[in-house]
Design a protein around this motif. Structure first.
Motif, PDB file in Angstrom:
ATOM      1  N   ALA A  48     -16.593  16.906  75.881  1.00  0.00           N
ATOM      2  CA  ALA A  48     -16.140  15.958  76.599  1.00  0.00           C
ATOM      3  C   ALA A  48     -14.774  15.442  76.309  1.00  0.00           C
ATOM      4  CB  ALA A  48     -17.215  14.801  76.250  1.00  0.00           C
ATOM      5  N   SER A  49     -14.277  16.413  75.680  1.00  0.00           N
ATOM      6  CA  SER A  49     -12.739  15.876  75.193  1.00  0.00           C
ATOM      7  C   SER A  49     -11.712  15.986  76.674  1.00  0.00           C
ATOM      8  CB  SER A  49     -12.193  16.898  74.400  1.00  0.00           C
ATOM      9  OG  SER A  49     -10.732  16.743  74.206  1.00  0.00           O
ATOM     10  N   MET A  89     -24.105   9.686  77.372  1.00  0.00           N
ATOM     11  CA  MET A  89     -23.788   9.945  76.100  1.00  0.00           C
ATOM     12  C   MET A  89     -22.464  10.968  76.165  1.00  0.00           C
ATOM     13  SD  MET A  89     -25.327   8.623  73.764  1.00  0.00           S
ATOM     14  CE  MET A  89     -26.779   7.230  73.592  1.00  0.00           C
ATOM     15  N   THR A  90     -21.553  10.839  75.434  1.00  0.00           N
ATOM     16  CA  THR A  90     -20.359  11.426  75.399  1.00  0.00           C
ATOM     17  C   THR A  90     -20.709  12.155  73.873  1.00  0.00           C
ATOM     18  OG1 THR A  90     -19.026   9.997  74.329  1.00  0.00           O
ATOM     19  CG2 THR A  90     -18.676  10.375  76.640  1.00  0.00           C
ATOM     20  N   MET A  91     -21.708  12.034  73.362  1.00  0.00           N
ATOM     21  CA  MET A  91     -22.045  12.779  71.900  1.00  0.00           C
ATOM     22  C   MET A  91     -23.270  12.760  71.901  1.00  0.00           C
ATOM     23  SD  MET A  91     -21.809  14.748  69.233  1.00  0.00           S
ATOM     24  CE  MET A  91     -20.209  14.635  68.339  1.00  0.00           C
ATOM     25  N   PRO A  92     -24.141  14.040  72.253  1.00  0.00           N
ATOM     26  CA  PRO A  92     -25.406  14.307  72.513  1.00  0.00           C
ATOM     27  C   PRO A  92     -26.078  14.351  70.820  1.00  0.00           C
ATOM     28  CG  PRO A  92     -24.490  15.817  73.544  1.00  0.00           C
ATOM     29  CD  PRO A  92     -23.383  15.409  72.743  1.00  0.00           C
ATOM     30  N   GLY A 122     -15.111  24.782  79.654  1.00  0.00           N
ATOM     31  CA  GLY A 122     -16.558  24.437  79.628  1.00  0.00           C
ATOM     32  C   GLY A 122     -16.392  22.992  79.645  1.00  0.00           C
ATOM     33  N   PRO A 123     -15.854  21.824  80.704  1.00  0.00           N
ATOM     34  CA  PRO A 123     -16.064  20.585  80.558  1.00  0.00           C
ATOM     35  C   PRO A 123     -17.268  20.101  81.025  1.00  0.00           C
ATOM     36  CG  PRO A 123     -14.692  21.273  82.481  1.00  0.00           C
ATOM     37  CD  PRO A 123     -14.956  22.544  81.747  1.00  0.00           C
ATOM     38  N   PHE A 124     -17.639  19.089  80.258  1.00  0.00           N
ATOM     39  CA  PHE A 124     -19.092  18.271  80.582  1.00  0.00           C
ATOM     40  C   PHE A 124     -19.045  18.061  82.153  1.00  0.00           C
ATOM     41  CE2 PHE A 124     -21.418  15.489  77.527  1.00  0.00           C
ATOM     42  CZ  PHE A 124     -22.038  16.534  76.850  1.00  0.00           C
TER      43      PHE A 124
END
Length: 558
Positions: A201-202, A532-535, A272-274
């Motif tokens: 997600a960065s 959510m950006t942190m699962p 590998g971007p979200f």
């Protein structure tokens, strides 16, 4: 009948030395930087030397909205790449790298499946060539330098309450979503609230995947907005003087990774971007390099066509000057039944009526893809429980939408099971029917861009956003960011923002909760609903069963 697991099949692969795979594409051995015998990076000087070559045909593989029944988008991407090579075309596959977080969480591996896989499967799903570690380090270097700048006198007058650059790690860890840093007194700095996102997600990940070369990479890194002053004027990464060191950390990570399929055909696996918080596509540099080296490039975009394909078209293609020649839309009979209201436990029983009831989800995706001016064919990814009547129901429905559906058995038979689709893709790509047009022009106001996606792609009645969102978008337009595309962050499971609303829903609105500026990546993120950006890890994470066996081989990865 007992089927082999993906990892068992991958372990039996008869891999060729990576220098041989590179030679297939005309890459000299001195321009391949090997990581062991079965993976290598392609050098920047070689990539630069390809600039004047003609591009091959670009084929996008996308899918319906994902369901727990499974769709097999990556499997179809790999199978189609092998199939095109089987019928005599020089084809390359371009996919994203796997994130450690989902691998140890719920998803498992991400390199295809069955007899349509990219190998080495274990390495690709673990540390691979270290790209994600480099992105994590570069991102967190900037985080450290921001707090360090504040500690040593805060010359830039950063408002510590308005530091928007968080920290990242490549693991699912809900405990780190919201944290307080700099506790412990004077020696440790000024306490403030922040948090962690997962590495994919960065914004650094998105930047790496949209950059053309190292010079472009450093400029984009410098453009990142990391904080604001009390007067709300922005502080950039270049103000912190972190862009140069971050580029050094990312120097090797910028080079695409070359691996191979089970059938020894070349595959680039890079970035590998979200797909729901970022643009969800593999790197521009890998795709562009592949287009110079092959007649056909088969790539994919994350999640369903409402997210992945839309962002591929409106962000990646727009930014990189690319235009797809054909689109493959992946669907399964099982997923159609689930969209038709059948519970996962009952998917094995024949239910033609449920298939027909679930097909409107597929139909909407077909129409959406066609709205970009690109021809589309549907790939029915075959499961052994599918009946002839159910498959025919999907084919008949797709025919009624003016497209064709082709049954594909690449999971069980590799390239031999996907020849019909391969010939159809060549026919579409060579027809000249593609007339690619993005959903909106650059100069459209930002809120109008969001409304356009909501109306044209999601088929929503409208967008709901409070005054703060409107004011923020207007402020960014006044600051010179109005030309940027919008990156919609919403659930992947539905056209709406309600993950339980399957099929082709109507009569809903899209709530935009907040907007974020990714100035380096070059897009505005519109966060719709809860994202959510942190699962977090599930109750029983995959990590519990991943281990080494007596022979030292990885077990449980998939």
């Amino acid at each position: 009948m007992a089927y082999k697991t993906d990892i068992e099949i991958a372990r039996e692969a008869k891999k060729r030395p990576i220098m041989e795979i590179g030679a297939k594409l005309g890459i000299p051995s001195e321009h391949l930087l090997p990581y062991g015998h079965d993976k290598a990076k392609v050098s920047q000087p070689f990539i630069a030397s390809l600039a004047d070559r003609k591009n091959g045909k670009l084929v996008l593989v996308t899918a319906i909205n994902p369901t727990p029944a499974g769709e097999g988008k990556t499997t179809t991407t790999v199978g189609l790449g092998d199939g095109l090579n089987r019928i005599g075309k020089n084809a390359v596959i371009c996919i994203r790298e796997a994130s450690l977080g989902p691998n140890f969480g719920m998803k498992g591996g991400a390199a295809g499946g069955g007899y349509a896989q990219v190998v080495p499967m274990e390495e690709m799903n673990l540390h691979f060539t270290g790209d994600f570690h480099a992105i994590t380090s570069a991102h967190n270097l900037l985080s450290a330098m921001i707090d360090n700048h504040i500690y040593w006198g805060n010359e830039l007058d950063i408002d510590a309450r308005r530091v928007v650059w968080r920290r990242v790690m490549d693991m699912n860890d809900r405990a780190l979503r919201d944290v307080v840093v700099n506790l412990g007194g004077v020696a440790n700095g000024f306490p403030r609230q922040t948090g962690f996102d997962i590495t994919v997600a960065s914004e650094v990940m998105a930047i790496l995947c949209l950059s053309n070369d190292l010079e472009d990479l450093q400029k984009r890194l410098g453009d990142i907005v990391v904080a604001y002053r009390r007067d709300k004027s922005p502080i950039y990464c270049r103000d912190i003087k972190a862009d140069g060191a971050m580029t050094v950390l990312l120097k090797d990570a910028m080079q695409p990774n070359l691996v191979q399929t089970l059938e020894n055909n070349p595959a680039f696996v890079h970035g590998g971007p979200f797909a729901n918080i970022a643009h969800g596509c593999n790197s521009v540099i890998a795709t562009k390099t592949a287009l110079k080296l092959a007649d056909y490039v088969v790539t994919e975009a994350g999640f369903g066509a409402d997210l992945g394909a839309e962002k591929f078209m409106n962000i990646k293609c727009r930014k990189a000057g690319l235009a797809p020649d054909a689109v493959v839309l992946v669907a399964t009979v099982r997923a159609m039944k689930m969209n038709g209201g059948v519970a996962k436990a009952d998917l094995g029983a024949e239910n033609v009526e449920a298939v027909q009831k679930g097909c409107p989800n597929l139909g909407r995706h077909i129409g959406n893809v066609k709205s970009f001016g690109v021809p589309v064919v549907v790939a029915i990814n075959h499961f052994v429980t599918d009946t002839d009547a159910e498959v025919q129901a999907v084919k008949d429905y797709v025919a009624s939408q003016g497209s064709e559906a082709i049954l594909c058995k690449h999971w069980a038979h590799g390239s031999a099971g996907v020849e019909e689709l391969s010939h159809k893709v060549v026919e579409l790509a060579e027809s000249g029917a593609a007339n690619f047009t993005p959903s909106y022009p650059d100069d459209m106001p930002l809120m109008k861009k969001i409304e356009t996606i909501a109306a044209k792609i999601y088929h929503a009645d409208g967008v709901i956003a409070d005054n703060a969102v409107h004011a923020q978008l207007q402020a960014w337009e006044e600051a010179g960011y109005g030309h940027l595309p919008v990156c919609m962050a919403k659930t992947q499971y539905s056209f709406s923002t309600d993950p339980n609303l399957r099929g082709a829903p109507t009569g809903f609105s899209v709530p935009v909760r907040e907007v974020r500026l990714s100035a380096g990546a070059g897009f505005i993120v519109a966060i719709c609903g809860e994202i959510m950006t942190m699962p977090g890890l599930p109750r029983m994470p995959s990590a519990e069963v991943i281990r080494l066996n007596a022979d030292g081989d990885v077990e449980g990865l998939f």
